[in-house]
Structures are given as structure tokens and as C-alpha cells.
Scaffold this motif. Sequence first.
Motif, PDB file in Angstrom:
ATOM      1  N   LYS A   1       6.116  -1.075  -7.850  1.00 52.09           N
ATOM      2  CA  LYS A   1       5.297  -1.057  -9.072  1.00 52.09           C
ATOM      3  C   LYS A   1       4.328  -2.237  -9.101  1.00 52.09           C
ATOM      4  O   LYS A   1       4.263  -3.009 -10.070  1.00 52.09           O
ATOM      5  CB  LYS A   1       6.188  -1.071 -10.319  1.00 52.09           C
ATOM      6  CG  LYS A   1       7.122   0.126 -10.409  1.00 52.09           C
ATOM      7  CD  LYS A   1       8.001   0.051 -11.656  1.00 52.09           C
ATOM      8  CE  LYS A   1       8.953   1.237 -11.737  1.00 52.09           C
ATOM      9  NZ  LYS A   1       9.848   1.165 -12.913  1.00 52.09           N
TER      10      LYS A   1
ATOM     11  N   THR B   1      -2.173  -2.195  -5.369  1.00 56.56           N
ATOM     12  CA  THR B   1      -2.484  -2.137  -3.938  1.00 56.56           C
ATOM     13  C   THR B   1      -3.013  -3.489  -3.468  1.00 56.56           C
ATOM     14  O   THR B   1      -3.847  -4.105  -4.140  1.00 56.56           O
ATOM     15  CB  THR B   1      -3.527  -1.039  -3.661  1.00 56.56           C
ATOM     16  OG1 THR B   1      -2.987   0.222  -4.057  1.00 56.56           O
ATOM     17  CG2 THR B   1      -3.888  -0.993  -2.182  1.00 56.56           C
TER      18      THR B   1
ATOM     19  N   ASP C   1       0.853  -1.187   0.000  1.00 58.82           N
ATOM     20  CA  ASP C   1       0.000   0.000   0.000  1.00 58.82           C
ATOM     21  C   ASP C   1       0.887   1.235   0.000  1.00 58.82           C
ATOM     22  O   ASP C   1       2.085   1.162   0.230  1.00 58.82           O
ATOM     23  CB  ASP C   1      -0.947   0.006   1.212  1.00 58.82           C
ATOM     24  CG  ASP C   1      -0.204   0.083   2.543  1.00 58.82           C
ATOM     25  OD1 ASP C   1       1.036   0.089   2.538  1.00 58.82           O
ATOM     26  OD2 ASP C   1      -0.866   0.146   3.594  1.00 58.82           O
TER      27      ASP C   1
ATOM     28  N   HIS D   1       3.404   4.024  -0.373  1.00 60.31           N
ATOM     29  CA  HIS D   1       4.680   4.177  -1.079  1.00 60.31           C
ATOM     30  C   HIS D   1       5.225   2.844  -1.571  1.00 60.31           C
ATOM     31  O   HIS D   1       6.003   2.803  -2.525  1.00 60.31           O
ATOM     32  CB  HIS D   1       5.711   4.865  -0.177  1.00 60.31           C
ATOM     33  CG  HIS D   1       6.176   4.023   0.964  1.00 60.31           C
ATOM     34  ND1 HIS D   1       5.361   3.673   2.017  1.00 60.31           N
ATOM     35  CD2 HIS D   1       7.387   3.447   1.207  1.00 60.31           C
ATOM     36  CE1 HIS D   1       6.036   2.918   2.864  1.00 60.31           C
ATOM     37  NE2 HIS D   1       7.265   2.764   2.412  1.00 60.31           N
TER      38      HIS D   1
ATOM     39  N   THR E   1       3.562   0.444  -3.077  1.00 58.16           N
ATOM     40  CA  THR E   1       3.030   0.166  -4.419  1.00 58.16           C
ATOM     41  C   THR E   1       3.822   0.933  -5.472  1.00 58.16           C
ATOM     42  O   THR E   1       4.055   0.431  -6.569  1.00 58.16           O
ATOM     43  CB  THR E   1       1.536   0.544  -4.513  1.00 58.16           C
ATOM     44  OG1 THR E   1       1.392   1.955  -4.280  1.00 58.16           O
ATOM     45  CG2 THR E   1       0.723  -0.215  -3.498  1.00 58.16           C
ATOM     46  N   THR E   2       4.270   2.146  -5.093  1.00 54.68           N
ATOM     47  CA  THR E   2       5.054   2.949  -6.030  1.00 54.68           C
ATOM     48  C   THR E   2       6.454   2.382  -6.200  1.00 54.68           C
ATOM     49  O   THR E   2       6.967   2.260  -7.315  1.00 54.68           O
ATOM     50  CB  THR E   2       5.144   4.404  -5.537  1.00 54.68           C
ATOM     51  OG1 THR E   2       3.820   4.935  -5.388  1.00 54.68           O
ATOM     52  CG2 THR E   2       5.930   5.265  -6.517  1.00 54.68           C
ATOM     53  N   LEU E   3       7.100   2.024  -5.079  1.00 52.50           N
ATOM     54  CA  LEU E   3       8.469   1.511  -5.138  1.00 52.50           C
ATOM     55  C   LEU E   3       8.547   0.195  -5.900  1.00 52.50           C
ATOM     56  O   LEU E   3       9.443  -0.017  -6.719  1.00 52.50           O
ATOM     57  CB  LEU E   3       9.025   1.314  -3.724  1.00 52.50           C
ATOM     58  CG  LEU E   3       9.486   2.547  -2.960  1.00 52.50           C
ATOM     59  CD1 LEU E   3       9.959   2.156  -1.561  1.00 52.50           C
ATOM     60  CD2 LEU E   3      10.598   3.270  -3.701  1.00 52.50           C
TER      61      LEU E   3
END
Length: 247
Positions: A117, A120, A109, A111, A113-115
Motif C-alpha cells: 500500500k 509506485t 512497483d 504487485h 505497491t498493492t501488497l
Amino acid sequence: MTRSVPSRHHDIADDLRQQITTGRIKPGERLPSEADLADRYKVSTVTLRSALAVLQGEGLVEKIHGKGNFVRRPPRKIVYVGGWGTLDPWTAADAALRVTVRTTSVPADGHLTTLLKVPTGSPLTEFFCVSHEEESPRGLARIYIPHDLLPAGVLDDEPSWQETALRLAVLGSQPATVRETVCARPPTPDEASALRTGSSKTVLAITRVATDTTGRVVEAALLAFPGDRVEAVFTTHHMTDERQTQG
């Protein structure tokens, strides 16, 4: 002209500081209990704790919960080798350096999901590692790996993966690229608690993301070291243009 009179707790701090700096109280030695020190100096425990707080702020004394106040050993720096995500061999092989590791399954969830890729809620395995030299924390790492990429047996062979985690190395297969972002900042409350450092101190924070040849993120790591106890070394390798070598 009115001259300020030093408060009693500063007098006590001065006396203890002199005993520490002259070697009467040695590095690693436990101070008498707060009650005993308060009785010795004929002050309240509140005043005595104010004196100890001065020394803790100077880095001379460290309070360990449930054990007491100890004279801090001179900080010995560890070396983080960038580009591969390891401690240098001398540091990692140091018998005094030990690690505790906690493994947890967490959903991706924010950051993460961003790190990594990933969508969620994607299942991840988190390795929460704290390295210590004797009683003093030296660094912490939160290492995240997509659950389906977890190396076989990594959760069963405890000595093996603890040894790998100690070096803060990439836990999965050899990545194609490793990207590291480094900054100096105040610690988060969790970092200040784990590293036993004041909120006014600086930590060296490293975010490391490893990807494979397809561009998939195979691991993300959030590392934090006390700023006064670490050096980071990054080496750039010059890539020779293949066309020049063939000309």
C-alpha cells in the motif's frame, strides 16, 4: 500382436534405480561422471542423459550444476508455523539448515505497491533468502520492508538479521496483525531455478502481509517451498467475548 521393446535409456534407468533402491549407491552419493556412465553402458551421452532425466523426474537423482549427479536423500519435511511467520523451533534450530541472504534496495512497483500500500517508486529493502539442507534447497523468501521502517542496525549486524531471516520471521517490530494467503501452484521460472525443482512440480506459496496498529503495512513476504518437503500448521485461538466474561 506387436510388443514394444523398452528403449536403452529405460534399461539404464532401471539398472541405476535398482542400485539406488537396494543401497548399492547410497543417499547423498555422487554418481560417476556422465562420460564414465556412458562408457560403462556403451551408449552415447545423449542416451545416458535421457536415463538420468528419468531418475531426476522421479526424484531419485538430483543434478547440481558444476558438481554432477547425486542420489537424493529422502525428503525430510520442514514445518512452517502460520500466524507468526516462522519455521518451527526444531526445524529452525537444525544445524544442517543454513541460509543465504542477499539484500537489495528496490523501488516499489506492480504487485508490491498493492501488497505494501505504497506509491509506485517508494524505496523498499528486499531480503532474498534461500534456505538449504546440505546441497538441497528447502525454501525461499522475498521479504520487503519500507526503507523508513527498516530496524536500526539490521544491515550492519549481519549474524543477527541472517538468523532472523533464516526463521523467515517478521523482521521489524511486532505487528498488530499478520495476514497469510496460501496456495499450491506450479513454480515460477525463478522459483524452479532457486529450488532446483521441475516446472511440473508443485510449490506451496505463502504471501504474508504484516500491519501495525495504525493499519500501515510494515512488511510483505513472498515465500515458496517445494510441495513435497513442507507442512504448514495454522492454529486458531478462540477469542472469548469480553461481555460474557464480565456477565
